[in-house]
Design a protein around this motif. Structure first.
Motif, PDB file in Angstrom:
ATOM      1  N   ASP A 296      -3.209 -40.141 103.078  1.00  0.00           N
ATOM      2  CA  ASP A 296      -3.557 -41.603 103.990  1.00  0.00           C
ATOM      3  C   ASP A 296      -2.448 -40.734 104.989  1.00  0.00           C
ATOM      4  OD1 ASP A 296      -3.364 -44.587 105.322  1.00  0.00           O
ATOM      5  OD2 ASP A 296      -1.215 -42.964 105.379  1.00  0.00           O
ATOM      6  N   PHE A 300      -3.747 -39.218 109.371  1.00  0.00           N
ATOM      7  CA  PHE A 300      -3.123 -40.337 110.732  1.00  0.00           C
ATOM      8  C   PHE A 300      -2.878 -39.456 111.570  1.00  0.00           C
ATOM      9  CE2 PHE A 300      -2.580 -44.746 108.716  1.00  0.00           C
ATOM     10  CZ  PHE A 300      -2.886 -44.737 110.165  1.00  0.00           C
ATOM     11  N   THR A 341      -9.866 -37.067 114.322  1.00  0.00           N
ATOM     12  CA  THR A 341      -9.900 -38.245 113.408  1.00  0.00           C
ATOM     13  C   THR A 341     -10.977 -37.708 112.889  1.00  0.00           C
ATOM     14  OG1 THR A 341      -8.604 -40.040 114.216  1.00  0.00           O
ATOM     15  CG2 THR A 341     -10.094 -40.344 112.526  1.00  0.00           C
ATOM     16  N   THR A 377     -10.917 -45.024 104.061  1.00  0.00           N
ATOM     17  CA  THR A 377     -10.915 -43.739 105.393  1.00  0.00           C
ATOM     18  C   THR A 377     -11.639 -43.926 106.722  1.00  0.00           C
ATOM     19  OG1 THR A 377      -9.992 -42.636 103.674  1.00  0.00           O
ATOM     20  CG2 THR A 377     -11.412 -41.345 105.043  1.00  0.00           C
ATOM     21  N   TYR A 380     -10.561 -45.146 109.907  1.00  0.00           N
ATOM     22  CA  TYR A 380      -8.958 -44.477 110.589  1.00  0.00           C
ATOM     23  C   TYR A 380      -9.575 -44.317 112.099  1.00  0.00           C
ATOM     24  CZ  TYR A 380      -6.392 -43.261 106.881  1.00  0.00           C
ATOM     25  OH  TYR A 380      -5.532 -43.657 105.668  1.00  0.00           O
ATOM     26  N   CYS A 383      -8.505 -46.874 114.056  1.00  0.00           N
ATOM     27  CA  CYS A 383      -6.630 -46.846 114.618  1.00  0.00           C
ATOM     28  C   CYS A 383      -6.407 -45.867 115.494  1.00  0.00           C
ATOM     29  CB  CYS A 383      -5.735 -45.626 113.789  1.00  0.00           C
ATOM     30  SG  CYS A 383      -5.641 -47.283 112.082  1.00  0.00           S
ATOM     31  N   TRP A 440      -5.984 -53.263 110.991  1.00  0.00           N
ATOM     32  CA  TRP A 440      -5.939 -51.957 112.236  1.00  0.00           C
ATOM     33  C   TRP A 440      -7.051 -52.604 112.958  1.00  0.00           C
ATOM     34  CZ3 TRP A 440      -7.075 -47.919 107.933  1.00  0.00           C
ATOM     35  CH2 TRP A 440      -5.913 -47.379 107.106  1.00  0.00           C
TER      36      TRP A 440
END
Length: 465
Positions: A296, A300, A341, A377, A380, A383, A440
């Motif tokens: 993780d 990020f 990402t 996942t 993300y 985010c 998130w």
């Protein structure tokens, strides 16, 4: 080996000017050139705990693996407060640098270092003192408690290295130099890897060995960044004769840094509650969550690096009054973070079982870790919005609103979600862990709404006089 060549190579690393003026030139080029060494450097920084976890997971025990991996919220609660406060120093320096107020840059640099040394002493004692209380609060199983206590005690004993490196690298990044902090992280990460293997395999020191390796490696990176500042010929040059506290600079640092510090500390404290929910499901789940957490952190990194790039870019450009250029930089950083990402997360979803097995080959651990990776996942991508926009707002000197939004999302909303889920809906592991992506989403929506409603330059840290 030619000793003279080695000395020349080292001096070239710590001495030359590497500052970058982002107020002119190609926007995307500046962002990528700033973010790339930062990204690779952060990858090496993550190797600290990743290597620690890999060594104990493969050469010590499953309980030791869970112990090293689940102490993160305790470390982050204290260190997060400092990192938030030090981000205030970076914003002040970047705005003064963009405005060409080099005397003010120097005052802020020396104030930041003095502040860090004082806080390092405090954090060492507080960290060691609070370790047993926080481990019991997290409902740490008795089988994991000795290793967790040993790791944290050694870690906090040498926390000054981590703090000095972070404030020093933050100073360099504020003037556009993200290269040398990267080089120093490479050196310290490689040192950490070698020492981990030596202390655990050769001296059979277990968890104590990996903690000691981390402390030594972080101390080395701190020494390198201090030498760089001392030998600098720019406005961030560090001088013992000028080492004093400037209250005007400190007030500005606190004004921007305290909201970020409070946000990071409280969010990390909230994560201690989350970890207690995970610990409820036993050692296998804890170990699987640890493996997920290491991966993780790597996912990020692209968005975090671009968020830091947008902070420096916005700070420098608003410092000279170029609002539209600052906004263009933020849009570019967001688009790049989306692409980066996706590139990272797709292979992670596909190779999830193999990635978890890298840390620990226990089938039960692998089952939990794979479950977390494949369900969490995909979120993300959301985010990227809260990371980049929050970084831009901090670069503008507006750190209070990101603090309120993140506290509302990551603390209040997430704790309410966990309480309702555990007590009234489904006290099983997957619905519990989905509290992370739920937070998130809420954070990104609120940040997006605020960013487009309030002008980026509404809060200014310094004037243009």
């Amino acid at each position: 080996m030619n000793v003279k060549k080695i000395k020349t190579s080292f001096l070239s690393l710590v001495r030359p000017r590497k500052d970058v003026d982002m107020t002119e030139g190609p926007i995307i080029g500046h962002l990528i050139r700033f973010a790339m060494p930062l990204l690779i450097g952060n990858i090496f920084q993550q190797l600290y705990n990743t290597v620690d976890s890999w060594v104990v997971g493969n050469y010590v025990s499953k309980d030791a693996f869970a112990a090293v991996g689940t102490v993160g919220p305790i470390i982050n609660m204290l260190i997060g407060f400092f990192l938030g406060l030090s981000s205030g120093a970076g914003v002040v320096i970047s705005q003064y640098y963009g405005a060409k107020k080099h005397d003010k840059v120097s005052e802020t640099v020396h104030t930041s270092i003095v502040m860090t040394l004082v806080m390092a002493v405090v954090f060492t004692f507080v960290g060691i003192w609070m370790t047993p209380f926080m481990l019991r609060f997290m409902k740490t199983p008795a089988s994991v408690m000795p290793e967790s206590t040993a790791y944290l005690t050694i870690y906090f004993s040498g926390v000054i290295g981590l703090m000095v490196y972070n404030i020093g690298s933050g100073i360099l990044r504020a003037i556009g130099d993200s290269q040398r902090p990267f080089y120093f992280l490479v050196v310290s990460a490689l040192m950490n890897t070698v020492l981990d293997l030596v202390f655990v395999l050769a001296f059979d020191m277990g968890v104590e060995g990996v903690a000691l390796a981390t402390v030594i490696a972080q101390g080395t990176s701190a020494l390198l960044v201090i030498i760089t500042l001392v030998r600098s010929d720019t406005c961030v040059k560090l001088s013992l004769r000028q080492m004093k506290f400037h209250w005007d600079a400190f007030v500005k640092i606190v004004r921007v840094g305290i909201p970020a510090a409070i946000q990071m500390m409280i969010t990390s404290f909230s994560n201690i509650f989350v970890q207690s929910y995970i610990n409820f499901f036993g050692e296998n789940c804890m170990a699987g969550w640890t493996a997920y957490g290491k991966i993780d952190q790597l996912i990020f990194l692209p968005m975090q690096s671009l968020a830091l790039a947008s902070t420096t870019f916005v700070g420098q450009n608003l410092g000279i009054g170029q609002v539209e250029r600052a906004k263009k930089g933020v849009r570019s950083a967001l688009h790049i973070s989306f692409a980066a990402t996706v590139i990272v997360m797709v292979p992670v979803i596909i190779a999830a079982p193999h990635l978890v097995r890298f840390f620990n080959d226990d089938p039960a651990v692998g089952e939990f870790g794979t479950l977390f990776l494949r369900y969490i996942t995909p979120f993300y991508i959301v985010c990227c919005v809260n990371q980049v926009y929050s970084g831009a707002l901090r670069g503008a000197g507006n750190s209070k609103i990101p603090m309120f939004i993140m506290l509302a999302s990551f603390v209040c909303f997430r704790q309410i979600y966990l309480f309702i889920m555990a007590n009234f809906i489904s006290n099983t592991v997957l619905p519990i862990t989905m509290g992370y992506p739920a937070g998130w989403i809420v954070c990104s929506v609120l940040t997006l709404l605020y960013y487009h409603k309030v002008p980026l330059d509404k809060v200014k840290l310094i004037d243009k006089k």
